[in-house]
Scaffold this active site. Structure first.
Site, PDB file in Angstrom:
ATOM      1  N   ASN A  41      23.954   3.047  -6.914  1.00 23.56           N
ATOM      2  CA  ASN A  41      23.264   2.425  -8.056  1.00 23.56           C
ATOM      3  C   ASN A  41      21.795   2.137  -7.751  1.00 23.56           C
ATOM      4  O   ASN A  41      21.126   1.391  -8.469  1.00 23.56           O
ATOM      5  CB  ASN A  41      23.972   1.132  -8.475  1.00 23.56           C
ATOM      6  N   ASN A  43      20.520   0.337  -5.415  1.00 20.81           N
ATOM      7  CA  ASN A  43      20.282  -0.919  -4.701  1.00 20.81           C
ATOM      8  C   ASN A  43      20.125  -0.644  -3.212  1.00 20.81           C
ATOM      9  O   ASN A  43      20.800   0.225  -2.655  1.00 20.81           O
ATOM     10  CB  ASN A  43      21.445  -1.897  -4.909  1.00 20.81           C
ATOM     11  N   ASP A 175     -19.682   6.109  -4.396  1.00 22.20           N
ATOM     12  CA  ASP A 175     -20.238   5.363  -5.529  1.00 22.20           C
ATOM     13  C   ASP A 175     -20.859   4.078  -4.995  1.00 22.20           C
ATOM     14  O   ASP A 175     -20.710   3.732  -3.823  1.00 22.20           O
ATOM     15  CB  ASP A 175     -19.191   5.068  -6.608  1.00 22.20           C
ATOM     16  N   LYS A 198     -22.834   6.815 -10.389  1.00 23.19           N
ATOM     17  CA  LYS A 198     -21.865   7.333 -11.348  1.00 23.19           C
ATOM     18  C   LYS A 198     -22.001   6.638 -12.693  1.00 23.19           C
ATOM     19  O   LYS A 198     -22.442   5.491 -12.772  1.00 23.19           O
ATOM     20  CB  LYS A 198     -20.432   7.150 -10.817  1.00 23.19           C
ATOM     21  N   ARG A 200     -19.679   5.923 -16.311  1.00 24.71           N
ATOM     22  CA  ARG A 200     -18.398   6.034 -17.009  1.00 24.71           C
ATOM     23  C   ARG A 200     -18.641   6.614 -18.400  1.00 24.71           C
ATOM     24  O   ARG A 200     -19.409   6.053 -19.195  1.00 24.71           O
ATOM     25  CB  ARG A 200     -17.717   4.673 -17.119  1.00 24.71           C
ATOM     26  N   ASP A 224     -14.735   6.744   2.449  1.00 26.44           N
ATOM     27  CA  ASP A 224     -14.124   6.034   1.328  1.00 26.44           C
ATOM     28  C   ASP A 224     -12.898   5.306   1.858  1.00 26.44           C
ATOM     29  O   ASP A 224     -12.481   5.520   3.001  1.00 26.44           O
ATOM     30  CB  ASP A 224     -13.737   7.020   0.229  1.00 26.44           C
TER      31      ASP A 224
END
Length: 320
Positions: A41, A43, A175, A198, A200, A224
């Site tokens: 199940n 779990n 960025d 950058k 948006r 990064d």
């Protein structure tokens, strides 16, 4: 109160057993015995196969795929350790994926980074040890001590050992939000610094507008916190090459590599894409990348941090 005689014990969830084993190898200890089973199940049940009474327990678990199972397994392991009378339980979370959900930036959403922090504390964790949170403010979601490690020293050492003339290169932040991280690495390498501006254009699209800094004829190091689908990475690499970069090296802390990431990296004009082993990267992905994916180990850093926590020494001293 933790007794000076409390034994150090390290256990692992299923998300990154290799890292946990390597940490134990560095510490000169044996990885603790536990098992996790999944019922039909879905779990989960967790069992420790040895006594934890009055032990200083460290549970290693990255929030990598399947993330929900990884989180639930960690919660069960913490709860079971407390029920087994462990003196202290530290959740060692090399990759805390929900650190991206650090604020309510649109209506009717959950701040999941805080919710997961609440769950970890409710399960009974006494302390958290993690690395390179996407949003450092997630640290403040916890009311228990949090030690926040950085892979900066590991990445810097790799570049110094493998790249000739690294100090003449340029560290490039993908960025403006990554400038602090990139600046710290640039200081270690004694190299230049640049970043990508950058804009948006929609709720889901961010486009690179310009590269701020001089990369003409120079080795570029893109840093990064993580690579997921590699969409932003492709944009950053192409912009660096378009601005005259001689070569591009990429180094991140968390190599998640989801969706088309590996295929995108295979087609990129980069020398290598390095990530640490906070997330387990299967060999099949390394092959599909054409050998461009590399893995750097942060096990020695985690082992030192665990040792310092166990003995009550300063963890921040590791970075001084």
């Amino acid at each position: 109160m933790l007794s000076n005689s409390s034994p150090l014990m390290v256990f692992s969830g299923q998300s990154n057993c290799a890292l946990a084993q390597e940490i134990c190898n560095v510490l000169g200890t044996t990885l603790g015995q536990s098992e996790t089973q999944k019922f039909t199940n879905d779990n989960l049940v967790v069992r420790y196969k040895q006594s934890l009474r009055e032990a200083d327990v460290f549970i290693v678990q990255s929030f990598s795929s399947p993330v929900s199972d990884s989180i639930m397994e960690l919660l069960l392991m913490i709860d079971a350790a407390k029920s087994a009378s462990a003196a202290r339980v530290t959740a060692v979370i090399p990759y805390y994926s929900y650190a991206r959900s650090d604020k309510k930036d649109e209506p009717r959403i959950s701040i999941a980074g805080r919710l997961v922090a609440d769950l970890i504390q409710a399960a009974g964790a006494d302390r958290v040890l993690t690395m390179t949170l996407h949003s450092p403010q997630v640290h403040g979601f916890f009311k228990i001590p949090v030690d926040h490690l950085s892979a900066e020293v590991v990445i810097a050492e790799h570049l110094q050992q493998t790249v000739d003339g690294f100090s003449d290169g340029v560290v490039l932040a993908p960025d403006a939000g990554d400038i602090k991280r990139a600046s710290a690495l640039a200081r270690r390498l004694d190299s230049g610094l640049a970043f990508i501006d950058k804009r948006r254009t929609s709720d889901t699209t961010v486009n690179a507008r310009a590269l701020i800094g001089d990369v003409q004829g120079r080795k570029v190091f893109i840093v990064d916190d993580e690579i997921s689908t590699a969409g932003s990475l492709v944009e950053a690499v192409n912009l660096a090459k378009a601005n005259g970069a001689d070569s591009v090296h990429v180094a991140v802390t968390h190599g998640v590599y989801t969706g088309p990431a590996v295929e995108r990296i295979h087609g990129l004009d980069v020398v290598e894409v390095c990530s640490t082993n906070t997330v387990d990267v299967p060999y099949s992905k390394i092959e599909r990348s054409g050998g461009k994916l590399k893995t750097l180990s942060v096990a020695p850093l985690f082992a030192k941090a665990i040792q310092h926590i166990h003995t009550g020494e300063s963890v921040s001293a590791l970075f001084e």
